[in-house]
Design an enzyme around this catalytic site. Structure first.
Site, PDB file in Angstrom:
ATOM      1  N   GLU A   1      71.582 -45.757  36.969  1.00  0.00           N
ATOM      2  CA  GLU A   1      71.505 -44.880  38.206  1.00  0.00           C
ATOM      3  C   GLU A   1      70.713 -43.687  37.846  1.00  0.00           C
ATOM      4  OE1 GLU A   1      73.089 -46.169  41.079  1.00  0.00           O
ATOM      5  OE2 GLU A   1      71.827 -44.566  42.052  1.00  0.00           O
TER       6      GLU A   1
ATOM      7  N   ASP B   1      54.840   7.278  43.757  1.00  0.00           N
ATOM      8  CA  ASP B   1      55.206   8.623  43.165  1.00  0.00           C
ATOM      9  C   ASP B   1      56.546   8.555  42.424  1.00  0.00           C
ATOM     10  OD1 ASP B   1      55.393  10.108  46.421  1.00  0.00           O
ATOM     11  OD2 ASP B   1      57.047   8.625  45.394  1.00  0.00           O
TER      12      ASP B   1
ATOM     13  N   LYS C   1      54.435  13.639  41.213  1.00  0.00           N
ATOM     14  CA  LYS C   1      54.154  15.184  41.027  1.00  0.00           C
ATOM     15  C   LYS C   1      55.063  15.941  40.185  1.00  0.00           C
ATOM     16  CE  LYS C   1      52.608  15.057  45.954  1.00  0.00           C
ATOM     17  NZ  LYS C   1      53.141  14.328  46.988  1.00  0.00           N
TER      18      LYS C   1
ATOM     19  N   GLY D   1      58.528   7.368  48.118  1.00  0.00           N
ATOM     20  CA  GLY D   1      59.635   7.188  48.363  1.00  0.00           C
ATOM     21  C   GLY D   1      60.266   7.489  49.702  1.00  0.00           C
TER      22      GLY D   1
ATOM     23  N   ASP E   1      60.810   7.519  53.547  1.00  0.00           N
ATOM     24  CA  ASP E   1      59.822   7.145  54.746  1.00  0.00           C
ATOM     25  C   ASP E   1      58.433   8.016  54.280  1.00  0.00           C
ATOM     26  OD1 ASP E   1      59.670   6.249  57.830  1.00  0.00           O
ATOM     27  OD2 ASP E   1      58.734   8.199  57.649  1.00  0.00           O
TER      28      ASP E   1
ATOM     29  N   ALA F   1      65.845   8.947  52.929  1.00  0.00           N
ATOM     30  CA  ALA F   1      66.670   9.297  51.946  1.00  0.00           C
ATOM     31  C   ALA F   1      68.095   9.432  52.821  1.00  0.00           C
ATOM     32  CB  ALA F   1      66.526  10.408  51.175  1.00  0.00           C
TER      33      ALA F   1
ATOM     34  N   MET G   1      65.187  18.035  49.276  1.00  0.00           N
ATOM     35  CA  MET G   1      64.604  19.160  48.167  1.00  0.00           C
ATOM     36  C   MET G   1      65.423  20.285  48.304  1.00  0.00           C
ATOM     37  SD  MET G   1      60.872  18.415  48.634  1.00  0.00           S
ATOM     38  CE  MET G   1      60.840  18.010  50.612  1.00  0.00           C
TER      39      MET G   1
HETATM   40  N1  SAH Z   1      59.778  10.614  52.054  1.00  0.00           N
HETATM   41  C1  SAH Z   1      61.040  10.883  51.497  1.00  0.00           C
HETATM   42  C2  SAH Z   1      61.512  12.386  51.198  1.00  0.00           C
HETATM   43  C3  SAH Z   1      60.599  13.032  50.236  1.00  0.00           C
HETATM   44  S1  SAH Z   1      61.208  14.627  49.859  1.00  0.00           S
HETATM   45  C4  SAH Z   1      62.089  10.328  52.419  1.00  0.00           C
HETATM   46  O1  SAH Z   1      62.101   9.794  53.461  1.00  0.00           O
HETATM   47  O2  SAH Z   1      63.384   9.994  51.747  1.00  0.00           O
HETATM   48  C5  SAH Z   1      61.927  14.220  48.231  1.00  0.00           C
HETATM   49  C6  SAH Z   1      63.468  14.642  48.330  1.00  0.00           C
HETATM   50  O3  SAH Z   1      64.209  13.301  48.980  1.00  0.00           O
HETATM   51  C7  SAH Z   1      64.346  14.793  47.126  1.00  0.00           C
HETATM   52  O4  SAH Z   1      64.111  16.042  46.715  1.00  0.00           O
HETATM   53  C8  SAH Z   1      65.581  14.559  47.746  1.00  0.00           C
HETATM   54  O5  SAH Z   1      66.327  15.473  48.287  1.00  0.00           O
HETATM   55  C9  SAH Z   1      65.551  13.381  48.842  1.00  0.00           C
HETATM   56  N2  SAH Z   1      65.583  11.952  48.215  1.00  0.00           N
HETATM   57  C10 SAH Z   1      64.765  11.081  48.048  1.00  0.00           C
HETATM   58  N3  SAH Z   1      65.381   9.966  47.581  1.00  0.00           N
HETATM   59  C11 SAH Z   1      66.597  10.270  47.114  1.00  0.00           C
HETATM   60  C12 SAH Z   1      67.646   9.394  46.765  1.00  0.00           C
HETATM   61  N4  SAH Z   1      67.650   8.264  46.220  1.00  0.00           N
HETATM   62  N5  SAH Z   1      68.805  10.053  46.624  1.00  0.00           N
HETATM   63  C13 SAH Z   1      69.101  11.298  46.941  1.00  0.00           C
HETATM   64  N6  SAH Z   1      67.863  12.283  47.625  1.00  0.00           N
HETATM   65  C14 SAH Z   1      66.770  11.563  47.758  1.00  0.00           C
END
Ligand code: SAH
Length: 471
Positions: A22, A247, A269, A300, A302, A331, A382
């Site tokens: 089989e 980044d 950066k 990272g 949006d 975030a 930030m």
């Molecule tokens: N464009 C990104 C934000 C960039 S500014 C967005 O939309 O999320 C970078 C800041 O985003 C960091 O200093 C922190 O305050 C926040 N951040 C990004 N990723 C994060 C994570 N995984 N956990 C906590 N804070 C985060």
């Protein structure tokens, strides 16, 4: 990698199957489908195999295995119900450098048979290296379900035009882009589906005429860290990219989803060097796009939320480079979801504001009076280094010192940490965490204790996410 997946040509190649029961039948059929010249040996045999032998489709040796059967054979499958015989077959084949597969005992042989999705000439092989054949089969079933019906004929048609395209487009990058564009538009596939083979051929030729690989940039949101939070569109673009500029905030796991041959450029950066590096990034984007590359600018979260995405696009517009923007989970969304803090709630907050803690040196700061309003959630990006300013200004502008606050560090990642307390403790709390971190101020934070879920089921010793309440 335990095994190297290869597809081997077996047309008219002698192959031996030891065992005629089989389990052997399925393997025999596979070998026959691949055009192999199959010999089957066994003391007894299934009627189905005898029938194939009568039809001249294979050679049947109704006898016990003999070492001499192996010589000159391309590959061997040991499929008897005797462990000893299978072992002997494997030893003999191995000694002669012939690939051998032992049914049900993959570790004894030198190759394993994968689960396959056969849409010839498109073939997908899946293997769990013998660890979980059922899982491999389930993946195969999933793939069967999502693959378009006409993927086989489409593959064959592309094969017919491969040489023509090669002659017309000298550069491999241009050829890849041509095929990507053609397949992603789906016109050829839909013509095939309608049975219009002639028109499908014409479509390929007309698309080839005057085709040039035009550079373009996609500004893509990579989300906050958990790679499964990226969008399908982001994944698609990451899989097609020639170059990916990313980044610091983009997680390693997310970068692993990028096409393996794409060039990865870290344009992260460093604090204090923003403008210089930003200019360099803008330059690189333009330079690569002008060279005809498909560029993904991965950011990272949006790209349009504290991401300086707008500035990069202005540069592209100046150089007339086509672009698109793919939103990502910011975030605030990612961290609040994974920390169990709803940003709005009918009882606590009717609005939410996203604020940056980092302002241009001479720029106007936020309107503290407006941020201090009750029934509003404030999310500070930030903000870690600015926690003293945030704490002081909010309280001075009238927000209660007892307002619940949370700091979410490394949100959505395996090592996420959530610390909660009161606004009057913000400075103290901010010293407890690592960046990137997000500060959430508002009554909604009080729900975290109840709604926290991420990492909660993990072993206490290796909890993926920790919730520390300092209030
Ligand atoms: N464009 C990104 C934000 C960039 S500014 C967005 O939309 O999320 C970078 C800041 O985003 C960091 O200093 C922190 O305050 C926040 N951040 C990004 N990723 C994060 C994570 N995984 N956990 C906590 N804070 C985060």
């Amino acid at each position: 990698m335990d095994y190297l997946p290869i597809f081997t040509k077996l047309q008219s190649q002698p192959c031996l199957v030891v065992g005629a029961g089989e389990v052997a039948i399925r393997k025999i059929h596979l070998l026959l489908r691949a055009g192999a010249e199959v010999t089957v040996c066994g003391i007894e045999c299934r009627p189905e195999i005898a029938e194939l032998a009568e039809q001249g489709k294979l050679t049947l040796l109704l006898q016990a295995f003999d070492e001499s059967m192996v010589s000159g054979v391309r590959l061997v499958i040991a499929a008897t119900d005797s462990i000893d015989v299978n072992k002997q077959v494997a030893t003999v084949a191995d000694a002669q450098g012939i690939f051998v597969n032992v049914i049900n005992e993959p570790e004894q042989g030198s190759f394993v048979m994968p689960s396959i999705v056969d849409r010839s000439p498109m073939l997908i092989a899946i293997s769990s290296a013998g660890h979980a054949p059922v899982l491999a089969r389930m993946i195969r079933e999933k793939l069967e379900g999502i693959l378009p019906k006409h993927i086989g004929p489409l593959t064959a048609l592309a094969g017919q035009f491969r040489e023509t395209v090669k002659q017309q487009l000298a550069k491999p990058t241009a050829r890849r882009r041509f095929w990507e564009t053609l397949f992603s538009r789906g016109e050829v596939a839909s013509l095939l589906e309608k049975g219009q083979g002639q028109q499908a051929q014409q479509k390929i030729l007309s698309s080839l005429e005057g085709f040039t690989a035009q550079g373009e940039v996609a500004l893509v949101g990579a989300g906050p860290g958990d790679p499964s939070l990226i969008t399908l569109k982001a994944l698609q673009l990451m899989q097609q990219a020639d170059i990916v500029l990313f980044d610091q905030l983009v997680s390693t796991e997310t970068l692993e989803l990028v096409r393996k041959d794409a060039k990865l450029v870290n344009v992260g950066k460093e604090a204090g060097k923003h403008s210089v590096i930003q200019e360099k990034t803008n330059e690189l984007l333009v330079q690569y796009a002008k060279a005809g590359k498909k560029v993904v600018r991965l950011k990272g979260g949006d790209p349009f939320i504290f991401g300086r995405g707008g500035e990069e696009l202005e540069e592209l517009i100046e150089h007339q480079i086509p672009f698109q923007v793919v939103p990502g989970v910011t975030a605030a969304s990612g961290c609040s979801s994974y920390a169990g803090i709803p940003l709005t709630h009918r009882d606590y907050a009717q609005s939410v504001v996203f604020v940056t803690g980092h302002n241009k040196a001479q720029g106007a700061g936020p309107n503290w009076a407006s941020l201090a309003q009750a029934n509003q959630t404030c999310v500070f990006y930030m903000g870690l280094l600015q926690s003293a300013k945030i704490q002081q200004n909010l309280i001075e502008a009238g927000r209660a010192a007892s307002t619940p606050v949370a700091i979410v560090s490394k949100g959505t990642r395996q090592d996420q940490q959530v610390i909660t307390g009161q606004l009057s403790q913000l400075v103290e709390l901010s010293q407890e965490v690592q960046p990137p971190a997000l500060i959430i101020v508002g009554e909604v934070v009080s729900l975290a204790d109840k709604l926290a879920w991420f990492g909660q089921q993990a072993d206490a010793g290796q909890a993926a996410s920790s919730l520390i309440n300092l209030a």
